[in-house]
Design an enzyme around this catalytic site. Structure first.
Site, PDB file in Angstrom:
ATOM      1  N   TYR A 151       0.835  -1.208   0.000  1.00  0.00           N
ATOM      2  CA  TYR A 151       0.000   0.000   0.000  1.00  0.00           C
ATOM      3  C   TYR A 151       0.867   1.254   0.000  1.00  0.00           C
ATOM      4  O   TYR A 151       0.698   2.147  -0.842  1.00  0.00           O
ATOM      5  CB  TYR A 151      -0.916  -0.023   1.215  1.00  0.00           C
ATOM      6  CG  TYR A 151      -1.796   1.191   1.370  1.00  0.00           C
ATOM      7  CD1 TYR A 151      -2.897   1.388   0.543  1.00  0.00           C
ATOM      8  CD2 TYR A 151      -1.545   2.132   2.371  1.00  0.00           C
ATOM      9  CE1 TYR A 151      -3.716   2.496   0.692  1.00  0.00           C
ATOM     10  CE2 TYR A 151      -2.366   3.239   2.538  1.00  0.00           C
ATOM     11  CZ  TYR A 151      -3.446   3.417   1.696  1.00  0.00           C
ATOM     12  OH  TYR A 151      -4.253   4.521   1.853  1.00  0.00           O
ATOM     13  N   LYS A 155       1.422   4.063  -3.043  1.00  0.00           N
ATOM     14  CA  LYS A 155       1.135   5.473  -2.778  1.00  0.00           C
ATOM     15  C   LYS A 155       2.362   6.342  -3.080  1.00  0.00           C
ATOM     16  O   LYS A 155       2.256   7.421  -3.667  1.00  0.00           O
ATOM     17  CB  LYS A 155       0.699   5.660  -1.324  1.00  0.00           C
ATOM     18  CG  LYS A 155      -0.710   5.189  -1.017  1.00  0.00           C
ATOM     19  CD  LYS A 155      -1.733   6.158  -1.577  1.00  0.00           C
ATOM     20  CE  LYS A 155      -3.135   5.851  -1.118  1.00  0.00           C
ATOM     21  NZ  LYS A 155      -4.121   6.850  -1.570  1.00  0.00           N
TER      22      LYS A 155
END
Length: 331
Positions: A151, A155
């Site tokens: 994640y 990002k």
């Protein structure tokens, strides 16, 4: 001005959409068209256009191209746990769809309005997960990014690509690394950090709560209302000359005991009796050992925290954006 909110059906996205509906301005410019995009959208207020579907689908990208927004708040993302469990899904949702969106926004704006009006502003909801766990002590503008999970890696990759679009003059990107935002609804979410919101709802209702971290466990706190206000402010703040253009938002660093006290005062309950502490080492290691944050760069641009623990509690648990506590005209 045309404005698009992706992830508008989510917790932060829905809060941002309500703020823009109540105060339809970005800086000194009025919003002429407000559009919401998500896989599923609730019933939208009159005057808000809906774009429903997966952000990576061609027909959704085509509708965004037709809209040619001047400002896009990009909040759509798959959560961290799901990203780690299915990296391929995270790539499609958190990385590929975002990169396609950046290209769509840049191309649509050039085709519709020409480059003389300046590139569209993109406020990107990044995450403090780009730093990894445990967080370095302290966190400041020079802290290296070392995401240990998919994640955070995706990002960070989007931050880098958005910065490159900005360098090339195709987009005007501003990445905000969001902390945990409260108070999320009391529904099963699978988020380990859900206790940060659940304790607030429990004490408001006068209910007992078992906390998975100890009373001295410290985290970074921000209400969804203040987060939405910061997102709007980021779209119009003067970020010229700030290089990479990624900031951690100013936060309140509070222990659980420091949060329980204003909750008790606000709702007339005995939080010391209602909250039972049963620390789980794995949870406390991630969500209870937040270091000091040097947020001077973000504050210099006008980004703000909730001010006081009591204000955090009120903004997190009470509906609406009206009230003197938020300050007239801000953001």
């Amino acid at each position: 001005m045309r404005v698009l909110v992706t992830g508008a059906g989510g917790f932060i996205g829905a809060t941002l959409l309500r703020l823009l509906a109540v105060r339809p301005r970005i800086g000194d410019q009025a919003i002429e068209l407000l559009a919401a995009c998500d896989q599923r959208l609730p019933q939208l207020p009159a005057g808000i256009a809906g774009i429903e579907g997966d952000l990576g689908q061609p027909h959704v990208q085509a509708r965004i191209a037709d809209l040619a927004p001047d400002v896009c708040f990009h909040l759509a993302a798959g959560p961290g746990g799901a990203a780690e469990a299915d990296p391929a899904l995270s790539r499609r949702v958190n990385l590929d769809a975002s990169l396609d969106l950046f290209d769509t926004l840049a191309g649509a704006h050039r085709g519709a309005r020409g480059r003389s009006e300046g590139p569209p502003v993109v406020v990107y909801a990044s995450t403090i997960a780009v730093y990894g766990h445990p967080l370095p002590d302290p966190v400041d503008a020079s802290t290296p990014t070392r995401p240990p999970m998919t994640y955070g890696a995706h990002k960070l990759a989007c931050e880098i690509v958005l910065a490159d679009h900005t360098r090339r003059g195709r987009l005007d990107g501003r990445s905000l690394r969001l902390p945990g935002i409260v108070a999320r609804p009391r529904v099963p979410s699978g988020l380990v950090s859900a206790f940060m919101s659940d304790v607030m709802h429990a004490l408001k209702a006068g209910e007992a709560f078992t906390c998975p971290v100890g009373p001295e466990a410290t985290a970074w706190w921000m209400s969804a209302r203040r987060c939405a206000q910061n997102l709007v402010h980021a779209a119009s703040m003067d970020a010229a000359g700030d290089g990479y253009r990624a900031w951690v938002l100013p936060v309140l660093g509070l222990s659980m005991a420091e949060l329980v006290h204003p909750l008790s005062m606000e709702y007339g309950v005995d939080g010391q009796q209602l909250v039972r502490y049963a620390p789980q080492p794995a949870v406390e290691a991630v969500f209870g050992r937040y270091p000091p944050l040097d947020d001077r760069a973000a504050r210099a641009l006008g980004l703000r925290d909730d001010g006081t623990p009591s204000a955090l509690v009120r903004r997190a648990l009470e509906a609406g954006f009206e009230g003197a506590e938020d300050g007239e005209g801000w953001p």
